[in-house]
Design an enzyme around this catalytic site. Structure first.
Site, PDB file in Angstrom:
ATOM      1  N   LYS A  53       0.801  -1.198   0.000  1.00 40.70           N
ATOM      2  CA  LYS A  53       0.000   0.000   0.000  1.00 40.70           C
ATOM      3  C   LYS A  53       0.851   1.273   0.000  1.00 40.70           C
ATOM      4  O   LYS A  53       0.662   2.152  -0.851  1.00 40.70           O
ATOM      5  CB  LYS A  53      -0.878  -0.041   1.264  1.00 40.70           C
ATOM      6  CG  LYS A  53      -1.754   1.118   1.465  1.00 40.70           C
ATOM      7  CD  LYS A  53      -2.353   1.018   2.853  1.00 40.70           C
ATOM      8  CE  LYS A  53      -1.261   1.178   3.893  1.00 40.70           C
ATOM      9  NZ  LYS A  53      -1.803   1.426   5.239  1.00 40.70           N
ATOM     10  N   THR A  54       1.795   1.320   0.914  1.00 36.64           N
ATOM     11  CA  THR A  54       2.641   2.510   1.007  1.00 36.64           C
ATOM     12  C   THR A  54       3.463   2.685  -0.255  1.00 36.64           C
ATOM     13  O   THR A  54       3.626   3.797  -0.764  1.00 36.64           O
ATOM     14  CB  THR A  54       3.576   2.418   2.228  1.00 36.64           C
ATOM     15  OG1 THR A  54       2.792   2.043   3.358  1.00 36.64           O
ATOM     16  CG2 THR A  54       4.257   3.731   2.493  1.00 36.64           C
ATOM     17  N   ASP A  60      -4.383   8.167   3.372  1.00 30.17           N
ATOM     18  CA  ASP A  60      -4.037   6.815   3.771  1.00 30.17           C
ATOM     19  C   ASP A  60      -4.937   6.408   4.947  1.00 30.17           C
ATOM     20  O   ASP A  60      -5.446   7.266   5.656  1.00 30.17           O
ATOM     21  CB  ASP A  60      -2.558   6.801   4.193  1.00 30.17           C
ATOM     22  CG  ASP A  60      -2.007   5.396   4.248  1.00 30.17           C
ATOM     23  OD1 ASP A  60      -2.715   4.471   3.820  1.00 30.17           O
ATOM     24  OD2 ASP A  60      -0.866   5.229   4.716  1.00 30.17           O
ATOM     25  N   GLU A  61      -5.086   5.124   5.163  1.00 35.07           N
ATOM     26  CA  GLU A  61      -5.885   4.598   6.286  1.00 35.07           C
ATOM     27  C   GLU A  61      -7.264   5.257   6.337  1.00 35.07           C
ATOM     28  O   GLU A  61      -7.733   5.688   7.382  1.00 35.07           O
ATOM     29  CB  GLU A  61      -5.160   4.836   7.626  1.00 35.07           C
ATOM     30  CG  GLU A  61      -3.721   4.372   7.673  1.00 35.07           C
ATOM     31  CD  GLU A  61      -3.579   2.865   7.849  1.00 35.07           C
ATOM     32  OE1 GLU A  61      -4.585   2.138   7.739  1.00 35.07           O
ATOM     33  OE2 GLU A  61      -2.433   2.431   8.076  1.00 35.07           O
ATOM     34  N   ARG A 101       1.025  -8.871  10.880  1.00 39.12           N
ATOM     35  CA  ARG A 101       2.310  -8.162  10.968  1.00 39.12           C
ATOM     36  C   ARG A 101       3.471  -9.112  10.706  1.00 39.12           C
ATOM     37  O   ARG A 101       4.599  -8.692  10.501  1.00 39.12           O
ATOM     38  CB  ARG A 101       2.521  -7.523  12.355  1.00 39.12           C
ATOM     39  CG  ARG A 101       1.517  -6.469  12.778  1.00 39.12           C
ATOM     40  CD  ARG A 101       1.311  -5.425  11.759  1.00 39.12           C
ATOM     41  NE  ARG A 101       0.117  -5.696  10.982  1.00 39.12           N
ATOM     42  CZ  ARG A 101      -0.177  -5.086   9.841  1.00 39.12           C
ATOM     43  NH1 ARG A 101       0.634  -4.188   9.352  1.00 39.12           N
ATOM     44  NH2 ARG A 101      -1.274  -5.396   9.179  1.00 39.12           N
ATOM     45  N   GLN A 122      -8.989  -3.696   8.677  1.00 43.41           N
ATOM     46  CA  GLN A 122      -8.002  -3.209   9.647  1.00 43.41           C
ATOM     47  C   GLN A 122      -8.480  -1.962  10.381  1.00 43.41           C
ATOM     48  O   GLN A 122      -7.684  -1.199  10.909  1.00 43.41           O
ATOM     49  CB  GLN A 122      -6.669  -2.916   8.948  1.00 43.41           C
ATOM     50  CG  GLN A 122      -6.026  -4.146   8.349  1.00 43.41           C
ATOM     51  CD  GLN A 122      -4.653  -3.849   7.794  1.00 43.41           C
ATOM     52  OE1 GLN A 122      -3.753  -3.482   8.525  1.00 43.41           O
ATOM     53  NE2 GLN A 122      -4.502  -3.999   6.489  1.00 43.41           N
TER      54      GLN A 122
END
Length: 705
Positions: free
Chosen positions: A32-33, A222-223, A598, A253
């Site tokens: 994503k980043t 983002d998010e 993670r 998430q």
DNA sequence: TCATTTAACGTTTTT
DNA sequence: CGTTAAATGA
């Protein structure tokens, strides 16, 4: 430069669609980043967009910093040079910038200060004192929550009072009103105000809105699943007719609904912005198959979610390991010993490990065990650096110099270091000050000619006034670092913390870190903003230490090996959701999902038969999430950990390693080799590269050939 | 006014 | 259990 290099098809689409609304549904570990950074680079390098015409909103300051660095590398620019960078930061920090620049349009003082949660609670306490509220049931922390919630719903004290039916609520309304009054007098904004006033500014000042609307050609968020109502409003107000908005998120998430985040914002994006292009990123580059499958099994039990099919090109990898132990001490030791062994055989570095837990309180046992085992660790979260007493004191001095109406900061330092000013004298002084309408520093200077206070208090306060007046002259001409230096020497604070106690060294070191932090700033407001908005999760990571943090703080990060401790009913999921709604349980499930995803290569989960909570021994059943994981897991438990469990036919730590002299093995670290000796767990292997190693078969993931 | 003792309280997560 | 706020005495 080819910004599409190294991107998969979906990621490339997300970069190439440069016009109109774009929704990127990005699963955990789907790059994503990377996609976001490449998109920004593409806009700058190939679409002739100026960096400062791009607004990129991240969830934490750390994420913003990281993105700046990555973008810098991609564009071959210095990432720390903010002038060649897009606007990057959290909604909060962006609002601070807007309000500093244009806040006067809605009557916000140019040099407002920012109150954090602690400041808010102490101000509430003061408000209660002034109102003479003696109700023991009124807890500042609780009130803070109510006020914050109201603000997020855009309910002001008047509206709150109007809808209050019980006496309790009427009291809350009174305190809320008083709090707002005092906060206003101090020229301060709390966290919620930053967003709220940001909305008000863009909504009520048309020319300001027009200016920023045409300024930002592209907005990226983002998010997006973690945006709340106010943040959503800000987005809506900033978007111009080109509708160049790109949001990235993953409803699976979403773990901040308790803070007002509303993941329906992301579910409704296509309705909000008709014609939006939707891109799904479903290839997971992070975790091995078993980990991903177990995590999917957990999240699939949720009903409120979108459908996504995450997949990985990696092999299945090792199964998720579940460890049963007797209590929290054994749990901590188990984690520590496993880490130590991995490192000893040189299979891993300390930096490869993270230990995640539900509540900050759980870190205590871990820290003790790690200290004993001499395992270097780094705590993320918990007490923020900027929350340490000595740091807050120094910041309070700086804030007072910057905004001499800030009573909160003044009350904090009035008698620190001790200058004979007690509670009664302080109150007398403050009453006198507000009656006469002087700011605090001016009032302090004038106190000498009055009889408001006497004796020690009088001389102490006027001496402080003279010092502050002198310091105030330096505000315009000095850097923040010079100012801090001046403050701690001139006020005697330096001598005050160096009292010869064992903690003196720590305090001095902390002030030192503050000074070096301050070096990077040229003016005071910027530095104060950083101090207020820097979160506990923003501390930069150190590659040679095990990372300890909450599940929440782990969002967005990844580690080769992850331990999640306390996989018990009442902890994960937290006991608080038992009496709450099913939606809250779903959030706990998402939290477990975030934690599990993670892990890159190994995931260890542990549960304890017994645990000390609130100083009381409790016995929690195994977390339902473990039962949900399916057959991607293997269970082991210590002899003590087996107590209280019904089934006893699970294996103990097995002595069976299934390796004999002459067997061929593959090690992820050393390659292929042949077993030449076996002594219990210790296996000696002759590797094909000529090395001979004695490894612990339990930990050195060896694959039999 | 300040230092020492005692009581109460807390544990969800954070910008 | 451990920390912090209130209460007490000097």
């Amino acid at each position: 430069m080819n910004v599409l290099e190294g991107l998969n098809e979906a990621q490339a689409t997300a970069v190439n669609v440069v016009k109109g609304p774009l929704l990127i549904l990005a699963g955990a570990g789907s790059g994503k980043t990377k996609t976001l950074t490449h998109r920004i680079a593409h806009l700058i390098a190939n679409e002739a967009i100026w960096p400062n015409q791009i607004l990129a909103v991240t969830f934490t300051n750390k994420a913003a910093k990281e993105m700046r660095e990555r973008l810098g590398r991609l564009l071959d620019q210095d990432g720390s040079r903010r002038d060649f960078m897009p606007w990057m930061g959290t909604f909060h920090s962006m609002c601070v910038r807007l309000l500093r620049q244009d806040g006067q349009a809605i009557n916000i003082s140019r040099n407002f200060v920012i109150y954090d949660e602690d400041d808010r609670q102490s101000l509430i306490k003061q408000a209660m004192k002034q109102l003479g509220v003696v109700d023991r049931e009124m807890k500042p922390s609780q009130l803070s929550g109510i006020i914050s919630h109201s603000k997020n719903q855009m309910i002001d004290p008047d509206e709150f009072e109007a809808s209050a039916s019980y006496p309790y609520q009427k009291n809350v309304a009174k305190i809320y009103r008083q709090y707002e009054q005092m906060r206003n007098d101090a020229k301060a904004l709390d966290f919620d105000d930053l967003l709220l006033e940001g909305v008000r500014l863009l909504r009520d000042a048309p020319d300001v809105r027009a200016k920023w609307r045409s300024h930002f050609k592209h907005i990226l968020i983002d998010e997006y699943q973690d945006t709340n109502a106010a943040q959503y409003q800000i987005v809506k107000l900033l978007i111009n007719e080109d509708q160049n908005i790109c949001v990235v998120g993953d409803d699976w998430q979403s773990i901040y609904s308790w803070r007002g985040a509303d993941f329906t914002n992301i579910l409704n994006f296509e309705k909000d912005f008709p014609g939006a292009v939707v891109v799904k990123l479903e290839q997971n580059y992070r975790s091995s198959g078993n980990i991903l499958a177990a995590a999917a099994n957990v999240i699939e039990k949720n009903t409120q979610r979108t459908d996504k099919q995450l997949w990985t090109a990696k092999g299945p990898g090792s199964p998720v390991q579940v460890h049963g132990v007797y209590d929290e001490a054994e749990e901590a030791r188990m984690v520590g010993e496993r880490i130590a062994t991995h490192v000893q055989i040189k299979a891993r570095n300390y930096g490869d490990f993270a230990v995640l837990y539900r509540t900050n309180a759980q870190s205590y046992t871990l820290e003790r065990a790690f200290l004993q085992l001499r395992i270097p660790y780094q705590l993320v979260g918990g007490i923020r650096f900027y929350d340490r007493k000595e740091i807050k004191d120094v910041i309070a001095y700086l804030r007072l110099l910057y905004q001499p109406n800030d009573r909160m900061s003044f009350t904090r330092i009035a008698n620190v270091p001790v200058r004979g000013v007690g509670a009664t004298s302080l109150e007398k002084f403050l009453n006198w000050q507000s009656e006469h309408g002087f700011d605090i520093i001016t009032a302090l200077v004038h106190i000498e000619n009055t009889q408001v206070v006497t004796g020690k208090a009088k001389s102490g306060l006027s001496a402080l006034g003279r010092t502050l007046k002198l310091l105030q002259l330096k505000v315009e001409t000095s850097t923040p670092a010079e100012l801090i230096e001046a403050v701690i020497t001139m006020t005697g604070y330096k001598d005050y913390i160096l009292d010869g106690s064992p903690q003196a060294e720590d305090r001095e070191a902390n002030i030192g870190s503050l000074l070096s932090d301050a070096q990077t700033f040229t003016d005071l407001p910027d530095f104060l903003e950083e101090a207020a908005l820097m979160s506990s999760a923003d501390t930069s990571s150190d590659g040679q230490k095990v990372t300890l943090m909450t599940l929440h703080a782990a969002k967005g990060l990844e580690f080769p090996v992850v331990f999640i401790i306390g996989m018990e009913e009442g902890i994960i999921p937290h006991a608080r959701v038992f009496e709450a709604s099913p939606a809250d349980l779903e959030e706990e499930r998402r939290l477990a999902y975030v934690g599990m995803t993670r892990a890159r290569e190994e995931l260890h989960l542990s549960y304890a038969y017994s645990r000390l909570q609130f100083g009381q021994r409790t016995y929690n059943p195994l977390s339902r999430f473990i039962s949900d994981m399916g057959d991607q897991i293997t269970l082991t438990h210590s002899q003590l950990g087996i107590m209280g469990q019904k089934q006893t036919d699970e294996p103990f730590y097995s002595d069976e390693i299934g390796l004999e002299v002459g067997d061929g093995v593959r090690s992820a670290v050393f390659g292929i080799g042949e077993v030449i000796d076996v002594e219990g767990m210790a296996v000696t292997i002759n590797f094909s590269n000529g090395q001979t190693k004695k490894l612990n078969a339990e930990y050195a993931h060896l694959e039999k050939l």
